[in-house]
Write a protein that holds these residues in place. Structure first.
Motif, short mmCIF file in Angstrom:
data_model
loop_
_atom_site.label_atom_id
_atom_site.label_comp_id
_atom_site.label_asym_id
_atom_site.label_seq_id
_atom_site.Cartn_x
_atom_site.Cartn_y
_atom_site.Cartn_z
N UNK A 181 40.08 30.36 38.19
CA UNK A 181 41.30 31.32 38.27
C UNK A 181 40.83 32.69 38.22
N UNK A 182 40.12 33.08 37.38
CA UNK A 182 39.61 34.43 37.11
C UNK A 182 38.93 35.12 38.26
N UNK A 183 38.00 34.04 38.93
CA UNK A 183 37.51 34.46 40.10
C UNK A 183 38.40 34.54 41.49
N UNK A 184 39.29 33.97 41.53
CA UNK A 184 40.46 34.03 42.38
C UNK A 184 41.22 35.30 42.18
N UNK A 185 41.42 35.86 40.86
CA UNK A 185 42.18 37.06 40.48
C UNK A 185 41.16 38.18 41.15
N UNK A 186 39.99 38.17 40.85
CA UNK A 186 38.99 39.26 41.44
C UNK A 186 38.89 39.25 43.03
N UNK A 187 39.10 38.06 43.60
CA UNK A 187 39.13 38.11 44.93
C UNK A 187 40.53 38.82 45.44
N UNK A 188 41.35 38.48 44.70
CA UNK A 188 42.53 39.21 45.45
C UNK A 188 42.86 40.48 45.04
N UNK A 189 42.33 41.04 43.88
CA UNK A 189 42.17 42.38 43.84
C UNK A 189 41.26 42.94 44.59
N UNK A 191 40.76 42.09 47.84
CA UNK A 191 41.59 42.11 49.25
C UNK A 191 42.53 43.19 49.10
N UNK A 192 43.24 43.32 48.10
CA UNK A 192 44.21 44.29 48.05
C UNK A 192 43.63 45.80 47.70
N UNK A 193 42.51 46.15 47.33
CA UNK A 193 41.78 47.19 47.02
C UNK A 193 42.39 47.77 45.95
N UNK A 194 42.77 47.08 44.98
CA UNK A 194 43.25 47.63 43.52
C UNK A 194 42.57 46.83 42.50
N UNK A 195 42.66 47.44 41.33
CA UNK A 195 41.94 46.75 40.06
C UNK A 195 40.63 46.79 39.88
N UNK A 196 40.08 46.29 39.05
CA UNK A 196 38.43 46.19 38.85
C UNK A 196 38.05 44.91 39.20
N UNK A 197 37.03 44.90 39.95
CA UNK A 197 36.25 43.77 40.19
C UNK A 197 34.75 43.89 40.39
N UNK A 198 33.86 42.98 40.41
CA UNK A 198 32.38 43.22 40.51
C UNK A 198 31.89 43.70 41.60
N UNK A 199 31.22 44.47 41.73
CA UNK A 199 30.53 45.23 43.02
C UNK A 199 30.07 44.29 43.78
N UNK A 200 29.26 43.31 43.19
CA UNK A 200 28.62 41.85 44.04
C UNK A 200 29.71 41.30 44.84
N UNK A 201 31.09 41.18 44.47
CA UNK A 201 31.90 40.33 44.94
C UNK A 201 31.93 40.66 46.62
#
Length: 231
Positions: A181-189, A191-201
Motif C-alpha cells: 500500500x505504501x508503494x502504491x501511494x508513492x506510485x500515485x504521487x 503519476x500525479x507529480x505531487x508529494x515526495x517519492x523516491x527518485x529511483x521509482x
C-alpha cells in the motif's frame, strides 16, 4: 531461454511492537524471501531472521529454518548458487552463514554500514566463516535478465532485484517499502507529480512491471489501477 521463475519463501514472522508501528498497536509482519530460478543458476533474495536474546525479546519472532522454508518452496540449500540481501539488517540476512561460499551481492555502502555502524545488525551474520561478498556500486546485471538496482531509503544501501520474463518484469523490492500500500501511494504521487517519492521509482515504473513483491508483506502490487492483490 526458458522463463525465469520467481517463488516466494516463507521464513516466518515477527511482532513489530507498538513503539515502532506509529499506530499504538503491535503489528505482525511476515518475513519473506524469494527464489529466482534462472537457467544459469538459482538466486535467493533474503534468508530470514538472525537470533539474539535482545532481538527475540523485542520482536518475538517465529522463525522457519531456511532448509524447511526452501523445501516448502520446492528447493533445497544446495540449489542456491547466488545470494542477494536487500539490506543487511538481522531479519534479512539471518540464514547467510548457512550459505557460506556463495557470492553475496551487496552494495558497497550497505556492507560498510553493516560493518561500522553500531547496532545496525548482528555482526556474526556479516563476517561469518566463508562469507564471500561481491560489492556493487550501483545497478548491476548478475545473470542475463536479473538486475540488481539500488533503491535507497530504508537504508542507504538498500537494493531491489529486477527479473525480466516474457510476460513482464517482476520486481523483488525487499523493504523499499514496508508494504504494498505504501508503494502504491508513492506510485500515485509520482503519476500525479505531487508529494515526495523516491527518485529511483521512475526507473522501476519505466519497466512497466507486471508485479512488485515485498519482504514484509504478502500482498503484491500490480499495475493498471494500482490495486493491491493477494498472491
Amino acid at each position: 531461454m526458458a522463463d525465469t521463475v520467481v517463488r516466494r519463501v516463507d521464513l516466518g514472522y515477527f511482532i513489530r511492537p507498538a513503539a515502532e508501528t506509529g499506530t499504538g498497536h503491535p503489528r505482525v509482519e511476515p518475513t519473506l524471501g524469494y527464489l529466482i530460478e534462472h537457467e544459469l543458476g538459482t538466486v535467493l533474495v533474503d534468508t530470514g531472521m538472525g537470533s539474539h536474546p535482545e532481538v527475540d525479546a523485542w520482536y518475538h519472532p517465529r522463525r522457519i529454518p531456511l532448509a524447511t522454508a526452501l523445501k516448502a518452496s520446492g528447493a533445497k540449500i544446495d540449489d542456491v548458487g547466488y545470494l542477494v540481501n536487500c539490506h543487511l539488517h538481522f531479519d534479512h540476512c539471518g540464514g547467510n552463514p548457512l550459505l557460506a561460499g556463495r557470492p553475496v551481492f551487496t552494495q558497497r555502502t550497505e556492507l560498510a554500514s553493516a560493518r561500522t555502524t553500531q547496532d545496525y545488525t548482528l555482526p556474526p551474520l556479516i563476517d561469518h566463516p566463508g562469507a564471500r561478498y561481491e560489492e556493487l556500486d550501483g545497478e548491476t546485471e548478475i545473470l542475463p535478465g536479473v538486475v540488481i538496482l539500488p533503491t535507497p531509503g530504508h537504508t542507504a544501501g538498500h537494493q531491489s532485484v529486477l527479473v525480466a520474463r516474457s510476460d513482464g518484469t517482476v520486481i523483488v523490492a525487499g523493504q523499499s517499502h514496508d508494504n504494498a500500500s505504501l508503494f502504491t501511494g508513492d506510485v500515485l504521487s509520482q503519476r500525479a507529480g505531487v508529494g515526495h517519492y523516491p527518485a529511483w521509482l521512475h526507473r522501476i515504473l519505466a519497466l512497466d512491471p507486471r508485479q512488485v513483491v515485498f519482504a514484509h508483506d504478502n500482498a503484491v502490487w500490480t499495475p493498471g489501477s494500482s490495486q493491491v492483490s493477494a498472491p
